[in-house]
Design a protein around this motif. Structure first.
Motif, PDB file in Angstrom:
ATOM      1  N   THR A   1      -0.605  -9.470   7.126  1.00 58.59           N
ATOM      2  CA  THR A   1      -0.303  -8.049   6.983  1.00 58.59           C
ATOM      3  C   THR A   1       0.971  -7.710   7.742  1.00 58.59           C
ATOM      4  O   THR A   1       1.170  -8.172   8.875  1.00 58.59           O
ATOM      5  N   VAL A   2       1.821  -6.905   7.113  1.00 69.04           N
ATOM      6  CA  VAL A   2       3.060  -6.431   7.740  1.00 69.04           C
ATOM      7  C   VAL A   2       3.020  -4.908   7.803  1.00 69.04           C
ATOM      8  O   VAL A   2       2.729  -4.242   6.796  1.00 69.04           O
ATOM      9  N   TYR A   3       3.310  -4.385   8.987  1.00 71.89           N
ATOM     10  CA  TYR A   3       3.386  -2.937   9.185  1.00 71.89           C
ATOM     11  C   TYR A   3       4.805  -2.592   9.628  1.00 71.89           C
ATOM     12  O   TYR A   3       5.265  -3.039  10.678  1.00 71.89           O
ATOM     13  N   LYS A   4       5.504  -1.808   8.821  1.00 76.19           N
ATOM     14  CA  LYS A   4       6.869  -1.382   9.131  1.00 76.19           C
ATOM     15  C   LYS A   4       6.812   0.015   9.730  1.00 76.19           C
ATOM     16  O   LYS A   4       6.769   1.018   9.014  1.00 76.19           O
ATOM     17  N   ALA A   5       6.826   0.068  11.046  1.00 76.17           N
ATOM     18  CA  ALA A   5       6.728   1.350  11.730  1.00 76.17           C
ATOM     19  C   ALA A   5       7.969   2.202  11.516  1.00 76.17           C
ATOM     20  O   ALA A   5       7.896   3.428  11.474  1.00 76.17           O
ATOM     21  N   SER A   6       9.123   1.535  11.403  1.00 77.05           N
ATOM     22  CA  SER A   6      10.385   2.231  11.159  1.00 77.05           C
ATOM     23  C   SER A   6      11.351   1.243  10.530  1.00 77.05           C
ATOM     24  O   SER A   6      11.002   0.085  10.271  1.00 77.05           O
ATOM     25  N   GLU A   7      12.553   1.681  10.303  1.00 83.71           N
ATOM     26  CA  GLU A   7      13.547   0.810   9.681  1.00 83.71           C
ATOM     27  C   GLU A   7      13.828  -0.422  10.531  1.00 83.71           C
ATOM     28  O   GLU A   7      14.108  -1.503  10.006  1.00 83.71           O
ATOM     29  N   LYS A   8      13.721  -0.303  11.848  1.00 85.96           N
ATOM     30  CA  LYS A   8      14.049  -1.405  12.748  1.00 85.96           C
ATOM     31  C   LYS A   8      12.851  -1.928  13.536  1.00 85.96           C
ATOM     32  O   LYS A   8      13.030  -2.737  14.443  1.00 85.96           O
TER      33      LYS A   8
ATOM     34  N   PHE B   1       0.824  -1.207   0.000  1.00 80.29           N
ATOM     35  CA  PHE B   1       0.000   0.000   0.000  1.00 80.29           C
ATOM     36  C   PHE B   1       0.861   1.262   0.000  1.00 80.29           C
ATOM     37  O   PHE B   1       0.571   2.229  -0.700  1.00 80.29           O
ATOM     38  N   ASN B   2       1.902   1.236   0.817  1.00 84.28           N
ATOM     39  CA  ASN B   2       2.846   2.361   0.897  1.00 84.28           C
ATOM     40  C   ASN B   2       4.131   1.849   1.533  1.00 84.28           C
ATOM     41  O   ASN B   2       4.338   0.637   1.621  1.00 84.28           O
ATOM     42  N   ASP B   3       4.971   2.745   1.981  1.00 85.48           N
ATOM     43  CA  ASP B   3       6.257   2.343   2.558  1.00 85.48           C
ATOM     44  C   ASP B   3       6.101   1.562   3.855  1.00 85.48           C
ATOM     45  O   ASP B   3       7.038   0.894   4.294  1.00 85.48           O
ATOM     46  N   LYS B   4       4.930   1.638   4.479  1.00 85.36           N
ATOM     47  CA  LYS B   4       4.748   1.019   5.781  1.00 85.36           C
ATOM     48  C   LYS B   4       3.858  -0.228   5.757  1.00 85.36           C
ATOM     49  O   LYS B   4       4.049  -1.139   6.558  1.00 85.36           O
ATOM     50  N   TRP B   5       2.884  -0.278   4.860  1.00 85.20           N
ATOM     51  CA  TRP B   5       1.893  -1.361   4.887  1.00 85.20           C
ATOM     52  C   TRP B   5       2.034  -2.289   3.686  1.00 85.20           C
ATOM     53  O   TRP B   5       2.179  -1.847   2.551  1.00 85.20           O
TER      54      TRP B   5
ATOM     55  N   SER C   1       8.893  -3.593  13.150  1.00 89.29           N
ATOM     56  CA  SER C   1       7.826  -4.089  12.276  1.00 89.29           C
ATOM     57  C   SER C   1       6.839  -4.916  13.088  1.00 89.29           C
ATOM     58  O   SER C   1       7.186  -5.502  14.116  1.00 89.29           O
ATOM     59  N   TYR C   2       5.618  -4.941  12.609  1.00 92.44           N
ATOM     60  CA  TYR C   2       4.561  -5.757  13.190  1.00 92.44           C
ATOM     61  C   TYR C   2       4.016  -6.665  12.092  1.00 92.44           C
ATOM     62  O   TYR C   2       3.898  -6.258  10.929  1.00 92.44           O
ATOM     63  N   ILE C   3       3.682  -7.883  12.462  1.00 90.04           N
ATOM     64  CA  ILE C   3       3.090  -8.809  11.513  1.00 90.04           C
ATOM     65  C   ILE C   3       1.900  -9.489  12.171  1.00 90.04           C
ATOM     66  O   ILE C   3       1.934  -9.818  13.367  1.00 90.04           O
ATOM     67  N   ALA C   4       0.832  -9.665  11.420  1.00 91.61           N
ATOM     68  CA  ALA C   4      -0.365 -10.331  11.927  1.00 91.61           C
ATOM     69  C   ALA C   4      -0.963 -11.171  10.805  1.00 91.61           C
ATOM     70  O   ALA C   4      -0.872 -10.813   9.623  1.00 91.61           O
ATOM     71  N   GLY C   5      -1.543 -12.290  11.180  1.00 93.05           N
ATOM     72  CA  GLY C   5      -2.124 -13.168  10.183  1.00 93.05           C
ATOM     73  C   GLY C   5      -3.314 -13.929  10.734  1.00 93.05           C
ATOM     74  O   GLY C   5      -3.447 -14.139  11.947  1.00 93.05           O
ATOM     75  N   ILE C   6      -4.178 -14.329   9.821  1.00 98.74           N
ATOM     76  CA  ILE C   6      -5.324 -15.144  10.173  1.00 98.74           C
ATOM     77  C   ILE C   6      -5.504 -16.192   9.075  1.00 98.74           C
ATOM     78  O   ILE C   6      -5.290 -15.908   7.890  1.00 98.74           O
ATOM     79  N   GLY C   7      -5.832 -17.416   9.469  1.00 96.93           N
ATOM     80  CA  GLY C   7      -5.946 -18.476   8.477  1.00 96.93           C
ATOM     81  C   GLY C   7      -6.831 -19.604   8.958  1.00 96.93           C
ATOM     82  O   GLY C   7      -7.388 -19.574  10.068  1.00 96.93           O
ATOM     83  N   TYR C   8      -6.929 -20.610   8.114  1.00 99.71           N
ATOM     84  CA  TYR C   8      -7.801 -21.750   8.400  1.00 99.71           C
ATOM     85  C   TYR C   8      -7.155 -22.993   7.803  1.00 99.71           C
ATOM     86  O   TYR C   8      -6.762 -23.004   6.629  1.00 99.71           O
ATOM     87  N   THR C   9      -7.013 -24.041   8.613  1.00105.57           N
ATOM     88  CA  THR C   9      -6.442 -25.299   8.143  1.00105.57           C
ATOM     89  C   THR C   9      -7.523 -26.377   8.154  1.00105.57           C
ATOM     90  O   THR C   9      -8.185 -26.590   9.175  1.00105.57           O
ATOM     91  N   TYR C  10      -7.659 -27.028   7.022  1.00106.02           N
ATOM     92  CA  TYR C  10      -8.603 -28.140   6.892  1.00106.02           C
ATOM     93  C   TYR C  10      -7.821 -29.375   6.447  1.00106.02           C
ATOM     94  O   TYR C  10      -7.114 -29.343   5.445  1.00106.02           O
ATOM     95  N   GLU C  11      -7.928 -30.461   7.209  1.00108.57           N
ATOM     96  CA  GLU C  11      -7.226 -31.693   6.876  1.00108.57           C
ATOM     97  C   GLU C  11      -8.185 -32.875   6.950  1.00108.57           C
ATOM     98  O   GLU C  11      -9.059 -32.917   7.827  1.00108.57           O
ATOM     99  N   THR C  12      -7.985 -33.809   6.057  1.00112.46           N
ATOM    100  CA  THR C  12      -8.760 -35.042   6.094  1.00112.46           C
ATOM    101  C   THR C  12      -7.857 -36.201   5.709  1.00112.46           C
ATOM    102  O   THR C  12      -6.889 -36.024   4.964  1.00112.46           O
TER     103      THR C  12
END
Length: 695
Positions: free
Chosen positions: A326-333, A280-284, A335-346
């Motif tokens: 999603t990764v958010y780079k607040a500064s050069e050093k 999206f930009n330098d941070k997102w 960063s924040y990362i967050a994720g959501i997912g779903y695993t289906y196995e059979t």
């Protein structure tokens, strides 16, 4: 000249010494030697690009040039030479990885960040994985469930595949080796500013080998497998990319159980992976990922004495996993990362009473920053919600403090978990020849009732009511503390103290006696075990183009219940079956089976630019270990029989001609070590040659 250790090492040392003298003579005319050290980038540890040297976690990277230098063809070839890792064979002949003393079931194996499946008995066979199209292998030690969830209790190995260079490029390689072993591979790729695509194909076959002439069949039967993979990336714009990849693996192998029982086993595996990334930009930055994979195995035995089908079995596992990150780079050093997912196995498998399904939505988040100039902090956590076993919360904390530009201390503590697999929950197998029965935890009441109605139960050892609650996931608290020290530009030292404390270990136990004299087994949470020790590694660039590296691990792996039994003077042994038993002391307890107290490796790499030659000699040592209780007390003690320690030496030499042609020659297991009785994955001396053509 005979092929013995002293002669070969002498020849190699003469070559190295001659090169050192030549270099020293050249250096007299120079003021200094130019040293170029490039920072390796690792992704697996944080799911963002990080310099390996700055990580607060115990991690390492194996680069493509390392794979090429030793002429590796399968993943097991290279992992055996890494400190704290050893490949161990399972009962089916596959090779799994033991990391910091933890079994193969506790290490998550990824390709390009997505997991491989197909663990029929907990082990994921590393020989399924070719290294021909690998860019680098990233190894993370310690519990990593805060990012990766299930199966990352002991650590993560992520295989990053190669991406094409600009223009059209590719390679061909043919390798021929002992035991009628052949490896043929080809890759081609194209890349421009907007689009890249690559393809890879590998054929690997072996005539097998036999370490015991007195047994029916071979130690490893003949087999043939193929790997085909492709991936493509398209840049819609400077901010939006889409990625696609696919991989297919197939293998056929002879299956011989006795002189009259013969058949085949087949494996077919495929996966598809797609990812859309937008900046999206330098941070997102965000990405949407979709992954689906299937592993199908089948085997049959025919009774050749009467031309009938004796047995057949199938294993068909599917995993589907979407994930948004999603990764958010607040500064050069920071960063924040967050994720959501779903695993289906059979899994649809022979000897299952039902076709089970695992459904597990998950969410994770991580902070990676420098609150102080010299302090790096990683804080992360993940929550897995499951439809069968208890939900899991997996936190992690890692710190690295730079005392000086040459010395840094680091530490990490994390929680990892290993969920009960399908087999431990739903298995229903009776051995037709011997007569014992193995039952999954969730079907105990149903199967025991059926066996009792048929008059097959003589005695109930464990009440069925014991299995009314859930089988708990195995969990581990992993602690790693160490330092990185680089006194000069050419010398680096690393040390790491580790402890993995595992609760709710899932093990087999007898739950009933059968009227035929055999037992009914099931799975239960019974043990608390730990592995602890220290690892050392060093790299020394002796002079330009000559490098030495080494590693060592000291390991103590023990069962707390066993330690208590020894401390309470409850364990006895005897020298032989006719001798009287005697009481054992606490110091007599050795630990868990199939663990060596000491492991070490050493590697010397030499590059001679004038002749376009790369050569190396490598050694891996494993001290004694026990694989069975030989005196009947149920524990591994100093009076049991042990597999003797051994050292494997490997030698490789490669010469490049006309820039595009590389001839390779080498000897793996230089001095022909074998142990027919105890070690099935070491075939003996392997002599090979290969030709690689780059274009």
């Amino acid at each position: 000249m005979s092929l013995n250790k002293n002669n070969i090492l002498l020849v190699f040392w003469v070559l190295v010494s001659s090169y050192i003298n030549a270099q020293n003579n050249q250096n007299i005319k120079k003021d200094s030697i130019t040293v170029e050290l490039l920072e390796d980038v690792i992704i697996t540890a944080t799911r963002t690009k990080r310099q390996l040297s700055s990580l607060p976690l115990p991690a390492s990277i194996v680069l493509k040039k390392d794979l090429e230098a030793i002429n590796a063809v399968r993943l097991s070839d290279i992992l055996n030479e890494q400190s704290g890792l050893i490949t161990v064979p399972d009962f089916g002949g596959g090779e799994g990885i033991q990391m910091q003393g933890l079994d193969a079931a506790y290490t998550l194996i990824l390709i390009d960040g997505v997991p491989l499946i197909g663990r029929s008995a907990g082990t994921l066979d590393l020989d399924r994985i070719t290294v021909g199209n690998i860019k680098q292998i990233e190894i993370i030690k310690g519990a990593s469930s805060s990012l990766y969830g299930n199966e990352a209790l002991g650590g993560v190995i992520n295989i990053i595949t190669e991406t094409p260079k600009y223009g059209i490029n590719g390679s061909l390689q043919q390798r021929t080796a002992s035991f009628e072993t052949y490896d043929t591979r080809a890759d081609i790729g194209y890349k421009n500013d907007q689009f890249s695509i690559s393809g890879f194909i590998n054929r690997y076959s072996s005539g097998g080998y036999d370490l015991n002439n007195n047994s029916v069949g071979n130690t490893v039967e003949p087999f043939e497998n193929y790997t085909i993979s492709s991936k493509a990336t398209y840049h819609f714009s400077d901010k939006t990319d889409v990625f696609f990849s696919g991989r297919f693996f197939t293998q056929q192998q002879d299956y011989i159980a006795s002189e009259s029982l013969q058949g085949e086993s087949d494996i077919n595996e495929w996966n598809m992976h797609s990812k859309l990334t937008h900046t999206f930009n330098d941070k997102w930055e965000s990405s949407l990922e979709f992954y689906v994979t299937n592993y199908r195995a089948s085997e049959f035995l025919d009774d050749t004495s009467n031309n009938t089908r004796f047995s057949e079995a199938t294993f068909n596992q599917t995993m589907i996993r979407p994930e948004f990150r999603t990764v958010y780079k607040a500064s050069e050093k920071t960063s924040y990362i967050a994720g959501i997912g779903y695993t289906y196995e059979t899994l649809d498998r022979t000897y299952f009473n039902e076709k089970p399904q695992f459904k597990a939505p998950y969410v994770y988040a991580q902070y990676d920053g420098n609150p102080l100039e010299r302090l790096n902090v990683i804080i992360g956590a993940r929550f897995d919600n499951h439809n069968v076993y208890a939900s899991q919360f997996s936190p992690k904390l890692a710190l690295r403090y730079e005392i000086s530009p040459k010395l840094a201390v680091k530490g990490a503590v994390g929680y990892g978990f290993k969920a009960p697999d399908f087999r431990q929950l739903y298995f229903n197998f009776t051995n037709a020849t011997v007569g014992y029965t193995v039952v999954g935890y969730d079907v105990v009441s149903e199967v025991i009732a059926q066996l009792a109605a048929e008059g097959q139960i003589a005695n109930q050892v464990v009440p069925v009511s014991t299995f009314s609650s859930e089988l708990k996931p195995e969990s581990s608290l992993a602690i790693n503390i160490g330092f990185d020290y680089q006194p000069t530009k050419t010398l680096s030292l690393q040390a790491n103290l580790f402890r993995n404390s595992i609760d709710n270990l899932i093990d087999t136990r007898v739950i009933a006696n059968k009227t035929n004299g055999q037992n009914v087994f099931s799975y239960t949470n019974v043990h608390e075990v730990y592995t602890q020790g220290v690892e050392f590694s060093t790299t020394w660039k002796i002079i330009k183009n000559l490098q030495f590296s080494a590693g060592y691990q000291l390991l103590f792996a023990k069962d707390k219940a066993a330690e208590k039994a020894f401390d309470n003077e409850q364990v006895f042994a005897r020298e032989n079956p006719s001798a009287p038993s005697f009481q054992l002391e606490s110091s007599d307890y050795f630990g868990l089976f199939n663990r060596s107290r000491h492991m070490a490796n050493g590697k010397l790499f030499l590059h001679i630019p004038k002749w376009n030659i790369n050569t190396n000699i490598r050694a891996v040592y494993r001290s004694k270990y026990g694989i069975a209780d030989s005196n009947g007390n149920g524990y591994l003690d100093h009076y049991d029989n042990f597999v003797s320690g051994y050292t494997i030496w490997d030698l490789a030499i490669n010469k490049t001609m006309y820039k595009h042609y590389t001839f390779g020659f080498g000897i793996d297991n230089l001095f022909g070590f074998t142990d027919a009785q105890n070690i099935s994955n070491i075939a003996g001396r392997i002599i090979y040659g290969n030709l690689t053509i780059q274009f």
